[in-house]
Design a protein around this motif. Structure first.
Motif, mmCIF file in Angstrom:
data_model
loop_
_atom_site.group_PDB
_atom_site.id
_atom_site.type_symbol
_atom_site.label_atom_id
_atom_site.label_comp_id
_atom_site.label_asym_id
_atom_site.label_seq_id
_atom_site.Cartn_x
_atom_site.Cartn_y
_atom_site.Cartn_z
ATOM 1 N N ARG A 123 106.669 -78.435 -46.743
ATOM 2 C CA ARG A 123 105.300 -78.882 -46.971
ATOM 3 C C ARG A 123 105.220 -79.509 -48.358
ATOM 4 O O ARG A 123 105.467 -78.839 -49.364
ATOM 5 C CB ARG A 123 104.285 -77.743 -46.861
ATOM 6 C CG ARG A 123 102.852 -78.271 -46.910
ATOM 7 C CD ARG A 123 101.811 -77.196 -46.720
ATOM 8 N NE ARG A 123 101.556 -76.432 -47.930
ATOM 9 C CZ ARG A 123 100.408 -75.813 -48.194
ATOM 10 N NH1 ARG A 123 99.417 -75.858 -47.312
ATOM 11 N NH2 ARG A 123 100.249 -75.118 -49.304
ATOM 12 N N ILE A 135 95.284 -90.618 -44.385
ATOM 13 C CA ILE A 135 94.052 -89.981 -43.939
ATOM 14 C C ILE A 135 92.901 -90.722 -44.594
ATOM 15 O O ILE A 135 92.906 -90.954 -45.805
ATOM 16 C CB ILE A 135 94.033 -88.471 -44.281
ATOM 17 C CG1 ILE A 135 92.768 -87.792 -43.768
ATOM 18 C CG2 ILE A 135 94.243 -88.209 -45.770
ATOM 19 C CD1 ILE A 135 92.850 -86.262 -43.789
ATOM 20 N N SER A 174 88.757 -87.452 -42.289
ATOM 21 C CA SER A 174 89.587 -86.752 -41.315
ATOM 22 C C SER A 174 90.326 -87.656 -40.336
ATOM 23 O O SER A 174 91.053 -87.150 -39.482
ATOM 24 C CB SER A 174 88.700 -85.788 -40.510
ATOM 25 O OG SER A 174 87.683 -86.516 -39.837
ATOM 26 N N THR A 180 93.266 -89.714 -39.189
ATOM 27 C CA THR A 180 94.663 -89.767 -39.612
ATOM 28 C C THR A 180 95.455 -90.769 -38.790
ATOM 29 O O THR A 180 95.085 -91.098 -37.657
ATOM 30 C CB THR A 180 95.324 -88.382 -39.490
ATOM 31 O OG1 THR A 180 95.243 -87.951 -38.118
ATOM 32 C CG2 THR A 180 94.642 -87.359 -40.374
ATOM 33 N N THR A 239 102.165 -83.637 -40.275
ATOM 34 C CA THR A 239 100.706 -83.543 -40.296
ATOM 35 C C THR A 239 100.205 -83.732 -41.717
ATOM 36 O O THR A 239 100.652 -83.027 -42.631
ATOM 37 C CB THR A 239 100.226 -82.175 -39.777
ATOM 38 O OG1 THR A 239 100.716 -81.965 -38.447
ATOM 39 C CG2 THR A 239 98.702 -82.117 -39.754
ATOM 40 N N SER A 278 96.985 -83.604 -44.353
ATOM 41 C CA SER A 278 95.694 -82.937 -44.486
ATOM 42 C C SER A 278 95.263 -83.002 -45.941
ATOM 43 O O SER A 278 96.057 -83.363 -46.819
ATOM 44 C CB SER A 278 95.786 -81.482 -44.004
ATOM 45 O OG SER A 278 96.703 -80.748 -44.786
ATOM 46 N N ARG A 279 94.004 -82.634 -46.172
ATOM 47 C CA ARG A 279 93.486 -82.666 -47.530
ATOM 48 C C ARG A 279 92.645 -81.426 -47.773
ATOM 49 O O ARG A 279 92.012 -80.905 -46.860
ATOM 50 C CB ARG A 279 92.656 -83.924 -47.769
ATOM 51 C CG ARG A 279 91.444 -84.039 -46.858
ATOM 52 C CD ARG A 279 90.788 -85.401 -46.950
ATOM 53 N NE ARG A 279 90.052 -85.560 -48.195
ATOM 54 C CZ ARG A 279 89.530 -86.723 -48.583
ATOM 55 N NH1 ARG A 279 89.666 -87.791 -47.834
ATOM 56 N NH2 ARG A 279 88.854 -86.798 -49.722
ATOM 57 N N ASP A 280 92.633 -80.975 -49.005
ATOM 58 C CA ASP A 280 91.788 -79.873 -49.431
ATOM 59 C C ASP A 280 90.973 -80.375 -50.615
ATOM 60 O O ASP A 280 91.486 -80.467 -51.738
ATOM 61 C CB ASP A 280 92.640 -78.658 -49.815
ATOM 62 C CG ASP A 280 91.807 -77.431 -50.133
ATOM 63 O OD1 ASP A 280 90.637 -77.579 -50.564
ATOM 64 O OD2 ASP A 280 92.315 -76.317 -49.970
ATOM 65 N N TYR A 287 98.205 -82.826 -48.516
ATOM 66 C CA TYR A 287 99.430 -82.185 -48.057
ATOM 67 C C TYR A 287 100.116 -83.022 -46.975
ATOM 68 O O TYR A 287 99.477 -83.799 -46.269
ATOM 69 C CB TYR A 287 99.114 -80.805 -47.469
ATOM 70 C CG TYR A 287 98.456 -79.867 -48.421
ATOM 71 C CD1 TYR A 287 97.072 -79.678 -48.396
ATOM 72 C CD2 TYR A 287 99.198 -79.151 -49.358
ATOM 73 C CE1 TYR A 287 96.442 -78.814 -49.278
ATOM 74 C CE2 TYR A 287 98.577 -78.269 -50.244
ATOM 75 C CZ TYR A 287 97.207 -78.109 -50.192
ATOM 76 O OH TYR A 287 96.596 -77.241 -51.069
#
Length: 115
Positions: free
Chosen positions: A19, A51, A55, A57, A68, A70-72, A79
Protein backbone atom coordinates in the motif's frame (compact mmCIF):
# COMPACT_ATOMS: atom_id res chain seq x y z
CA UNK A 1 2.75 25.30 -3.22
CA UNK A 2 2.00 21.68 -2.41
CA UNK A 3 4.56 19.18 -1.15
CA UNK A 4 3.79 15.50 -1.66
CA UNK A 5 5.63 12.71 0.11
CA UNK A 6 5.19 9.10 -1.02
CA UNK A 7 5.90 6.09 1.15
CA UNK A 8 5.20 2.37 1.27
CA UNK A 9 7.33 1.13 -1.58
CA UNK A 10 9.71 -1.79 -1.29
CA UNK A 11 10.58 -5.28 -2.44
CA UNK A 12 7.76 -7.81 -2.64
CA UNK A 13 7.36 -11.25 -4.16
CA UNK A 14 4.99 -11.86 -7.08
CA UNK A 15 1.46 -12.22 -5.80
CA UNK A 16 2.14 -10.00 -2.82
CA UNK A 17 0.65 -6.67 -1.80
CA UNK A 18 1.81 -3.16 -0.97
CA UNK A 19 0.00 0.00 0.00
CA UNK A 20 1.49 3.27 -1.15
CA UNK A 21 0.69 6.51 0.64
CA UNK A 22 0.99 10.07 -0.62
CA UNK A 23 0.81 12.70 2.10
CA UNK A 24 0.06 16.27 1.08
CA UNK A 25 1.29 19.37 2.88
CA UNK A 26 -2.02 21.04 2.07
CA UNK A 27 -5.55 19.91 2.66
CA UNK A 28 -6.85 17.82 -0.22
CA UNK A 29 -10.49 18.48 0.63
CA UNK A 30 -10.96 20.83 -2.32
CA UNK A 31 -8.58 19.09 -4.73
CA UNK A 32 -10.53 17.32 -7.45
CA UNK A 33 -7.88 15.43 -9.38
CA UNK A 34 -5.25 13.21 -7.80
CA UNK A 35 -3.50 10.15 -9.06
CA UNK A 36 -0.58 7.80 -9.36
CA UNK A 37 1.81 7.20 -12.21
CA UNK A 38 4.76 4.86 -12.52
CA UNK A 39 7.94 4.62 -14.53
CA UNK A 40 9.16 1.10 -15.25
CA UNK A 41 12.90 0.64 -15.79
CA UNK A 42 13.89 1.92 -19.23
CA UNK A 43 10.36 3.01 -20.07
CA UNK A 44 8.32 6.17 -20.04
CA UNK A 45 6.10 7.23 -17.19
CA UNK A 46 2.57 5.86 -17.41
CA UNK A 47 -0.70 6.62 -15.68
CA UNK A 48 -1.75 3.98 -13.16
CA UNK A 49 -4.89 5.37 -11.51
CA UNK A 50 -6.63 8.60 -10.68
CA UNK A 51 -9.50 9.79 -8.54
CA UNK A 52 -11.57 12.85 -9.38
CA UNK A 53 -14.45 14.80 -7.91
CA UNK A 54 -14.19 12.91 -4.66
CA UNK A 55 -14.87 9.36 -5.66
CA UNK A 56 -14.77 8.76 -9.42
CA UNK A 57 -11.85 6.48 -10.17
CA UNK A 58 -10.14 5.20 -13.28
CA UNK A 59 -7.38 2.66 -13.81
CA UNK A 60 -4.95 1.55 -16.44
CA UNK A 61 -6.09 -1.71 -18.02
CA UNK A 62 -2.97 -3.45 -16.73
CA UNK A 63 -3.94 -2.85 -13.07
CA UNK A 64 -7.74 -3.08 -13.14
CA UNK A 65 -9.04 -5.47 -10.54
CA UNK A 66 -5.72 -5.49 -8.67
CA UNK A 67 -5.10 -1.87 -7.63
CA UNK A 68 -7.38 0.48 -5.72
CA UNK A 69 -6.93 4.23 -5.34
CA UNK A 70 -8.53 6.03 -2.41
CA UNK A 71 -8.27 9.25 -0.48
CA UNK A 72 -8.58 10.30 3.14
CA UNK A 73 -9.36 14.01 3.29
CA UNK A 74 -8.91 14.14 7.07
CA UNK A 75 -5.34 12.89 6.70
CA UNK A 76 -4.66 14.75 3.42
CA UNK A 77 -3.45 11.47 1.99
CA UNK A 78 -4.02 9.49 -1.19
CA UNK A 79 -3.46 5.76 -1.19
CA UNK A 80 -2.77 3.09 -3.77
CA UNK A 81 -3.52 -0.43 -2.61
CA UNK A 82 -1.72 -2.89 -4.86
CA UNK A 83 -2.63 -6.57 -4.75
CA UNK A 84 -1.57 -9.59 -6.80
CA UNK A 85 1.60 -7.79 -7.79
CA UNK A 86 3.48 -8.89 -10.89
CA UNK A 87 7.10 -8.35 -11.95
CA UNK A 88 5.87 -5.93 -14.61
CA UNK A 89 4.53 -3.67 -11.84
CA UNK A 90 8.13 -2.86 -10.95
CA UNK A 91 9.00 0.81 -11.22
CA UNK A 92 9.12 4.16 -9.46
CA UNK A 93 5.65 5.26 -8.41
CA UNK A 94 4.81 8.96 -8.31
CA UNK A 95 1.70 10.62 -6.94
CA UNK A 96 0.34 13.93 -8.19
CA UNK A 97 -2.34 16.47 -7.42
CA UNK A 98 -3.76 19.20 -9.62
CA UNK A 99 -4.04 22.43 -7.66
CA UNK A 100 -4.56 25.98 -8.92
CA UNK A 101 -4.05 24.96 -12.53
CA UNK A 102 -0.76 23.19 -11.96
CA UNK A 103 0.25 19.57 -11.44
CA UNK A 104 2.37 18.91 -8.38
CA UNK A 105 4.47 15.75 -8.03
CA UNK A 106 5.96 13.72 -5.25
CA UNK A 107 9.55 12.49 -5.28
CA UNK A 108 8.62 8.88 -6.06
CA UNK A 109 8.87 5.57 -4.26
CA UNK A 110 10.46 2.42 -5.65
CA UNK A 111 8.40 -0.74 -6.02
CA UNK A 112 10.21 -3.94 -6.95
CA UNK A 113 8.32 -7.17 -7.57
CA UNK A 114 10.71 -10.08 -7.72
CA UNK A 115 11.24 -13.55 -6.32
Amino acid sequence: QVQLVESGGGLVQPGGSLRLSCASSRSIFSINNMGWTRQPPGNERELVAYIITGSITNYADSVKGRFTISRDNAKSTVYLQMNSLKPEDTGVYYCYVDWLGRRHWGQGTQVTVSS
